[in-house]
Design an enzyme around this catalytic site. Structure first.
Site, PDB file in Angstrom:
ATOM      1  N   GLY A  27     -23.756 -33.706 -23.241  1.00 46.65           N
ATOM      2  CA  GLY A  27     -23.656 -35.006 -23.870  1.00 46.65           C
ATOM      3  C   GLY A  27     -23.598 -34.947 -25.386  1.00 46.65           C
ATOM      4  O   GLY A  27     -23.867 -33.909 -26.000  1.00 46.65           O
ATOM      5  N   ASN A  28     -23.240 -36.074 -25.978  1.00 47.19           N
ATOM      6  CA  ASN A  28     -23.204 -36.214 -27.429  1.00 47.19           C
ATOM      7  C   ASN A  28     -23.244 -37.689 -27.756  1.00 47.19           C
ATOM      8  O   ASN A  28     -22.804 -38.526 -26.973  1.00 47.19           O
ATOM      9  CB  ASN A  28     -21.975 -35.530 -28.055  1.00 47.19           C
ATOM     10  N   GLY A  44     -24.669 -27.776 -28.682  1.00 50.08           N
ATOM     11  CA  GLY A  44     -25.613 -26.813 -28.132  1.00 50.08           C
ATOM     12  C   GLY A  44     -27.073 -27.166 -28.252  1.00 50.08           C
ATOM     13  O   GLY A  44     -27.940 -26.315 -28.031  1.00 50.08           O
ATOM     14  N   GLU A  74     -16.784 -32.647 -28.989  1.00 49.31           N
ATOM     15  CA  GLU A  74     -16.241 -33.903 -28.470  1.00 49.31           C
ATOM     16  C   GLU A  74     -15.940 -34.914 -29.576  1.00 49.31           C
ATOM     17  O   GLU A  74     -15.592 -36.064 -29.290  1.00 49.31           O
ATOM     18  CB  GLU A  74     -17.217 -34.530 -27.466  1.00 49.31           C
ATOM     19  N   HIS A  93     -22.032 -40.418 -24.919  1.00 50.40           N
ATOM     20  CA  HIS A  93     -21.340 -39.652 -23.876  1.00 50.40           C
ATOM     21  C   HIS A  93     -22.365 -38.779 -23.165  1.00 50.40           C
ATOM     22  O   HIS A  93     -23.074 -37.993 -23.797  1.00 50.40           O
ATOM     23  CB  HIS A  93     -20.246 -38.777 -24.472  1.00 50.40           C
ATOM     24  N   HIS A  95     -23.468 -37.004 -18.918  1.00 51.45           N
ATOM     25  CA  HIS A  95     -22.978 -36.592 -17.610  1.00 51.45           C
ATOM     26  C   HIS A  95     -23.926 -37.127 -16.529  1.00 51.45           C
ATOM     27  O   HIS A  95     -24.534 -36.354 -15.788  1.00 51.45           O
ATOM     28  CB  HIS A  95     -22.915 -35.060 -17.522  1.00 51.45           C
ATOM     29  N   HIS A 156     -15.846 -35.042 -15.364  1.00 52.38           N
ATOM     30  CA  HIS A 156     -16.536 -34.693 -16.608  1.00 52.38           C
ATOM     31  C   HIS A 156     -17.810 -35.481 -16.813  1.00 52.38           C
ATOM     32  O   HIS A 156     -18.881 -34.902 -16.950  1.00 52.38           O
ATOM     33  CB  HIS A 156     -15.559 -34.901 -17.772  1.00 52.38           C
TER      34      HIS A 156
END
Length: 197
Positions: A27-28, A44, A74, A93, A95, A156
């Site tokens: 995620g970000n 990371g 991203e 964002h 998952h 994704h």
């Protein structure tokens, strides 16, 4: 620079982790803080353990203006949303398991079963598959960004768009809850749609 906004971004990252909307370093999250800059989580780093000093300041071309880490790959996807949605203030964002299950099946989360879907999300779209971090993925997102507050990314994850960080976070929480409820309902029987009227 932007210390208060960094604190809020860290708080949202920790909430995403606590709510099991992100795992490990996936995620970000970004927030638009001015006409020239966005804040972005680094690559990371677990969102559950990110700190204010980890948050990066980028210009809209993706150049690092402040911070020592490596920006999330991203970034092009976030930039595409901000370019297509001038009113957008934040992008989340992640998952999430149940929403991603719909994305893996090549389906969007239906909006006809729970009132929260239409009220809170105002549009859910499915973006076609492209490699994570690629310009091709950014273009897939760009195609569906207008008018959709939630975008499922084929094979994704998902992203949500908000007028601020809390708004984007809450939309991700609603998206995952609705996706989970629909999947669980299908185990019980055929879900009944809300009448159009």
């Amino acid at each position: 620079m932007y210390e208060e906004q960094k604190r809020e971004l860290v708080r949202i990252c920790h909430l995403l982790y606590e709510k099991n909307l992100v795992t490990a370093a996936d995620g970000n999250v970004s927030v638009r803080v001015s006409e020239e800059h966005i804040l972005l989580t680094p690559s990371g780093k677990s969102k559950g353990f990110v700190e204010e000093g980890d948050i990066l300041v980028l210009d809209l071309a993706g150049h690092l203006a402040e911070g020592a880490g490596k920006p999330s790959r991203e970034y092009p996807m976030h930039r595409a949303v901000y370019e297509e949605r001038p009113e957008a203030g934040a992008v989340v964002h992640t998952h999430p398991v149940f929403a991603t299950a719909f994305a893996m099946a090549g389906k969007t989360v239906p909006d006809r079963y729970l009132i929260e879907t239409k009220v809170a999300l105002k549009g859910i779209a499915l973006a076609g598959y492209a490699a994570p971090g690629s310009d091709a993925l950014a273009e897939q997102v760009r195609k569906v960004a207008a008018g959709n507050d939630a975008i499922l990314l084929q094979n994704h994850g998902a992203l949500t768009v908000g007028h601020d960080l809390m708004d984007a976070f809450l939309k991700m929480e609603v998206l995952e809850c609705v996706a989970k409820t629909i999947i669980m309902s299908r185990l019980v029987g055929d879900p009944v749609a809300i009448p159009e009227e």
